[in-house]
Scaffold this active site. Structure first.
Site, PDB file in Angstrom:
ATOM      1  N   HIS A 162      42.114  55.207  47.140  1.00 19.90           N
ATOM      2  CA  HIS A 162      41.586  54.055  47.881  1.00 19.90           C
ATOM      3  C   HIS A 162      40.110  53.801  47.550  1.00 19.90           C
ATOM      4  CE1 HIS A 162      45.353  53.690  49.890  1.00 19.90           C
ATOM      5  NE2 HIS A 162      45.239  54.848  50.509  1.00 19.90           N
ATOM      6  N   ASP A 213      51.778  53.838  47.235  1.00 20.26           N
ATOM      7  CA  ASP A 213      51.337  54.356  48.533  1.00 20.26           C
ATOM      8  C   ASP A 213      52.399  54.207  49.621  1.00 20.26           C
ATOM      9  OD1 ASP A 213      49.869  55.519  50.484  1.00 20.26           O
ATOM     10  OD2 ASP A 213      48.228  54.086  50.483  1.00 20.26           O
TER      11      ASP A 213
HETATM   12 ZN   LIG Z   1      47.037  56.007  51.184  1.00 20.76          ZN
END
Ligand SMILES: [Zn+2]
Length: 345
Positions: A162, A213
């Site tokens: 991220h 994810d």
């Molecule tokens: Zn994540």
């Protein structure tokens, strides 16, 4: 994943125990299931067992819901030891993954990142949301990416997942460290995390890869489209991540393939001698791709009205998807349906 055009996967794996949080008879049971799934489908695998021990910064006690994830340093070390001997025979790689600075104390962090071989990839979530940054500052006086840069010797082995919330200084220093930013643009959009500062980061020499994810979507083309579009919306410009040498689609794909391979410590991401033959054949039968030339075809596949960009996928030299289908997809889907039924869905 295979049908969407992924040939090798890094599985950031943190459901380790049964629903009550008890270890299975074989504590590595769920890791073996992932290895078996990758083998059955034919995907390359870098297994990233996650160390998750706390509910918040400073060693907060794990919640009931998180007990399935929890390891002590000792039990995590035993998990890595149990997986190691199988890795070369079953042809997967192992990385080390402290979940985040929320879930790991500084002391545990220092211990577990030494548990893998010297070249093992290292993955950690950091600076996904503003709240996490605020909590990290309250805990340590510094921001998550800054903390890692100061305390963890961040280098090419690392994938910082991220890294959405960064200061100018963090962007430059992370980019120069050689680490990969592990982006999940559709998940970050779905969760309202914020916009990764991709232009600044790439201009500073930063590497990135993309992943699915939370599996909001499983589609590398959609991840790259979302990444580029988020920059356009933010900067009020077009063609942000292209370069002088290549159009934006080609540039996005090449960067993500290289960065993804680096983050998984796999010899992949380029067509080159002694590299894995991880190849995607685009679907010339899709109207949006018909008659596109080599220079533009990735732009069309990522940004055009293309519904099925992938025709064939080769993983490690073997065709695993032909004409849009995996040889075992019907059988695998039937088992998936049965598993859902057994869970009461
Ligand atoms: Zn994540």
């Amino acid at each position: 994943m295979a049908k969407a055009g992924y040939a090798t996967v890094g599985e950031f794996h943190y459901v380790h125990h049964d629903p009550r949080g008890k270890a299975y008879a074989d504590p590595a049971e769920l890791a073996w299931r992932i290895v078996a799934a990758a083998e059955e489908v034919g995907l390359g695998l870098t297994l990233l067992p996650v160390f998750y021990a706390h509910a918040g910064f400073g060693g907060a006690e794990i919640t009931q819901d998180q007990r399935r994830f929890a390891h002590s340093v000792d039990s995590y070390a035993r998990l890595i030891e149990a997986l190691n001997p199988a890795a070369s025979e079953r042809r997967f790689l192992i990385g080390i993954a402290p979940h985040s600075l929320r879930a790991v104390t500084a002391d545990e962090f220092a211990q577990i990142i030494r548990l893998g071989p010297a070249d093992a990839p290292l993955h950690i979530h950091a600076a996904e949301q503003a709240k996490e940054v605020d909590e990290c500052v309250a805990w340590s006086g510094t921001r998550p990416v800054d903390w890692l840069l100061k305390h963890a010797n961040i280098d090419r082995r690392w994938c910082v997942v991220h890294a959405t919330q960064m200061t100018d200084d963090e962007i430059r220093t992370l980019a120069r460290s050689g680490a990969v930013a592990g982006l999940a643009p559709t998940t970050e959009a779905d969760l309202g995390d914020g916009t990764f500062p991709a232009e600044q980061y790439v201009v500073a020499g930063g590497a990135f890869g993309v992943g699915s994810d939370s599996n909001t979507l499983i589609d590398p083309f959609a991840e790259l489209r979302q990444l580029e579009w988020s920059q356009r919306l933010h900067l009020h410009r077009r063609n942000v991540l292209g370069s002088d040498e290549s159009p934006v689609g080609t540039s996005l794909w090449a960067r993500a393939a290289r960065g993804g391979a680096q983050a998984l410590a796999q010899k992949a991401g380029a067509i080159s001698r002694s590299y894995r033959a991880d190849l995607v054949v685009l679907n010339g039968g899709d109207a949006a791709l018909a008659q596109q030339g080599v220079d533009n075809i990735l732009d069309a596949a990522i940004f055009g009205p293309c519904r099925q960009p992938v025709r064939d996928v080769m993983s490690g030299g073997a065709w695993i998807v032909r004409d849009g289908h995996h040889a075992r997809e019907a059988e695998i889907f039937a088992r998936y349906r049965a598993a859902l039924r057994s869970l009461g869905h």
